[in-house]
Design a protein around this motif. Structure first.
Motif, PDB file in Angstrom:
ATOM      1  N   LEU A  65      43.606  38.329  46.743  1.00  0.00           N
ATOM      2  CA  LEU A  65      44.687  37.549  47.356  1.00  0.00           C
ATOM      3  C   LEU A  65      44.122  36.502  48.321  1.00  0.00           C
ATOM      4  CD1 LEU A  65      47.841  37.396  47.499  1.00  0.00           C
ATOM      5  CD2 LEU A  65      47.673  38.701  49.605  1.00  0.00           C
ATOM      6  N   TRP A  69      44.435  32.505  47.925  1.00  0.00           N
ATOM      7  CA  TRP A  69      45.027  31.709  49.015  1.00  0.00           C
ATOM      8  C   TRP A  69      44.060  30.612  49.447  1.00  0.00           C
ATOM      9  CZ3 TRP A  69      42.880  31.650  54.001  1.00  0.00           C
ATOM     10  CH2 TRP A  69      43.637  30.953  54.959  1.00  0.00           C
ATOM     11  N   ALA A  82      53.117  37.922  46.143  1.00  0.00           N
ATOM     12  CA  ALA A  82      52.429  39.219  46.042  1.00  0.00           C
ATOM     13  C   ALA A  82      53.425  40.365  45.866  1.00  0.00           C
ATOM     14  CB  ALA A  82      51.597  39.441  47.296  1.00  0.00           C
ATOM     15  N   CYS A 104      49.498  39.897  53.762  1.00  0.00           N
ATOM     16  CA  CYS A 104      50.448  38.884  53.256  1.00  0.00           C
ATOM     17  C   CYS A 104      51.067  38.101  54.412  1.00  0.00           C
ATOM     18  CB  CYS A 104      51.531  39.538  52.414  1.00  0.00           C
ATOM     19  SG  CYS A 104      50.893  40.156  50.862  1.00  0.00           S
ATOM     20  N   ILE A 109      52.192  34.728  52.715  1.00  0.00           N
ATOM     21  CA  ILE A 109      52.550  34.898  51.292  1.00  0.00           C
ATOM     22  C   ILE A 109      53.663  35.946  51.196  1.00  0.00           C
ATOM     23  CG2 ILE A 109      51.667  35.736  49.053  1.00  0.00           C
ATOM     24  CD1 ILE A 109      48.901  34.652  49.964  1.00  0.00           C
ATOM     25  N   HIS A 111      55.912  39.022  49.958  1.00  0.00           N
ATOM     26  CA  HIS A 111      55.426  40.321  49.457  1.00  0.00           C
ATOM     27  C   HIS A 111      56.610  41.232  49.142  1.00  0.00           C
ATOM     28  CE1 HIS A 111      53.638  44.478  50.349  1.00  0.00           C
ATOM     29  NE2 HIS A 111      53.083  44.066  49.230  1.00  0.00           N
TER      30      HIS A 111
END
Ligand code: SF4
Length: 308
Positions: A65, A69, A82, A104, A109, A111
Motif C-alpha cells: 500500500l 501510494w 483499501a 490508511c 486512503i 479503507h
C-alpha cells in the motif's frame, strides 16, 4: 562492508546479484523493481484507474500500500481504495485490522472491512472448531477470501486488485501447483492482464522482491506493520515447500527468482490466461467455477444446503 554503488556502509547484501547496498541504494533498488512491475502489470485507462488494495496489516500488504501510494500520489487519475478481510480468527486479525486502519489514515486512503461472519454467517474459528475439516483450514479460508476480494473489487468498480505477495510466497505457490500437477491453476496465477471470466484482474507488484527485502524496506521506511501469525498457518502444506525452497536458495541464490521467471515465460509465450478454463458459473453465487458450485460456496456450506 561498503555499498557497491557508493562510499556508504551497506545495510543489505544481495546474494543473487552479489551486490551490497547502503540504505539509500537499497530503498532505490526496491522502488525501481516495484515501479517496473507496475509498468508491466497495470494498463492505465484514459480516464480514472481504480486499484483496490487488499491489506491485512502485515508487512507485505503494508509495504504494498505504501509503495502504491508513493508511486501513484502524483497521478491524478489513479484512485487507491483499501480493504481488509476479517476471517474471524481471534487474537490475529483484530491487531492487523487496527494497524491497517492507522496506515490508511496516515496515507489518506479510504479503507473498508468485510467479514466472513457478515458474508457467510460463519467465522474461521467456528469452521476449525466444528471438527469437520477435510484438509487444512487454509483450504476453506482461501476460496472464501478470494470470493470476498472479488466482491470488494466489484463494489469499488476496481480495474485491478493489488495483493501483497512477495517473491518467497509467489515461488512457493508456483511450486505447490507443480507438486499437485495443477498446470492450469499455475497458468491462471496473477498477475492477470485482463478479466478472466468476470474476475477483476489481480496484480502482484512485489513478485520479484524477496521477503527479507520487504521486511527491511518496512523497517527502513518506518512503515508500521503487524507481526502476528495466523494460528492456522502452521498446518499448511506451504510450510514444507517454504523450507525446501529456502534450503535450495541458500545453496543456489536466485532459485526463487528463477521459479518466478519460469512461470512468467510460460504465461507470456504459451497460453492466454483467459483461455484456461473456469468454464462454468456457480449455481449459487454466479462466480466463475470449474463445476456447478464454486470452491467458496462448497467450503462455506452453501452448496451443501443446496443438496450438492
Ligand atoms: Fe486463512 Fe490460512 Fe491465511 Fe490463516 S493462513 S488467514 S487460515 S488462508
Amino acid at each position: 562492508m561498503k555499498c557497491s554503488k557508493c562510499e556508504q556502509t551497506a545495510v543489505f547484501e544481495s546474494k543473487p546479484t552479489g551486490s551490497s547496498l547502503c540504505k539509500f541504494h537499497f530503498v532505490e533498488s526496491v522502488e525501481r523493481r516495484f515501479k517496473q512491475e507496475i509498468r508491466r502489470q497495470v494498463h492505465f485507462n484514459n480516464g480514472n484507474t481504480t486499484i483496490g488494495v487488499a491489506i491485512s496489516g502485515g508487512k507485505d500488504s503494508s509495504v504494498l500500500l505504501y509503495l502504491l501510494w508513493k508511486t501513484m500520489k502524483k497521478k491524478k487519475n489513479v484512485v487507491l481504495k483499501a480493504f481488509t478481510i476479517d476471517e474471524g480468527i481471534e487474537g490475529y486479525r483484530s491487531e492487523g485490522l487496527k494497524t491497517a486502519e492507522r496506515l490508511c489514515n496516515k496515507l489518506g486512503i479510504s479503507h473498508e472491512v468485510i467479514t466472513f461472519s457478515g458474508s457467510f454467517n460463519t467465522e474461521m474459528d467456528q469452521v476449525v472448531r466444528s471438527g469437520n475439516l477435510q484438509g487444512s483450514p487454509c483450504a476453506y479460508c482461501g476460496p472464501m477470501r478470494r470470493d470476498l476480494m472479488n466482491r470488494m473489487s466489484e463494489e469499488f468498480n476496481a480495474d485491478y486488485v493489488a495483493l501483497g505477495i512477495n517473491l518467497d510466497d509467489y515461488s512457493q505457490s508456483i511450486m505447490m501447483n507443480v507438486l499437485r500437477g495443477d498446470y492450469e491453476k499455475m497458468l491462471r496465477m496473477a498477475p492477470h492482464k485482463n478479466r478472466i471470466k468476470g474476475l477483476v484482474p489481480r496484480i502482484i507488484p512485489l513478485r520479484k522482491i524477496y521477503e527479507k527485502e520487504v521486511k527491511l524496506y518496512a523497517i527502513l521506511e518506518g512503515i508500521e506493520h503487524d507481526m502476528g501469525w495466523c494460528p492456522y498457518a502452521m498446518e499448511a502444506q506451504r510450510n514444507k515447500v517454504r523450507s525446501l525452497l529456502n534450503s535450495i536458495e541458500e545453496n543456489s541464490p536466485g532459485t526463487k527468482l528463477a521459479i518466478e521467471g519460469f512461470l512468467e515465460k510460460l504465461q507470456k509465450h504459451d497460453i492466454k490466461q483467459e483461455e484456461i478454463t473456469l468454464t462454468e458459473k456457480c449455481l449459487i453465487c454466479g462466480n466463475p467455477s470449474n463445476g456447478p458450485y464454486c470452491q467458496s460456496c462448497i467450503r462455506n456450506g452453501k452448496a451443501k444446503k443446496n443438496k450438492l
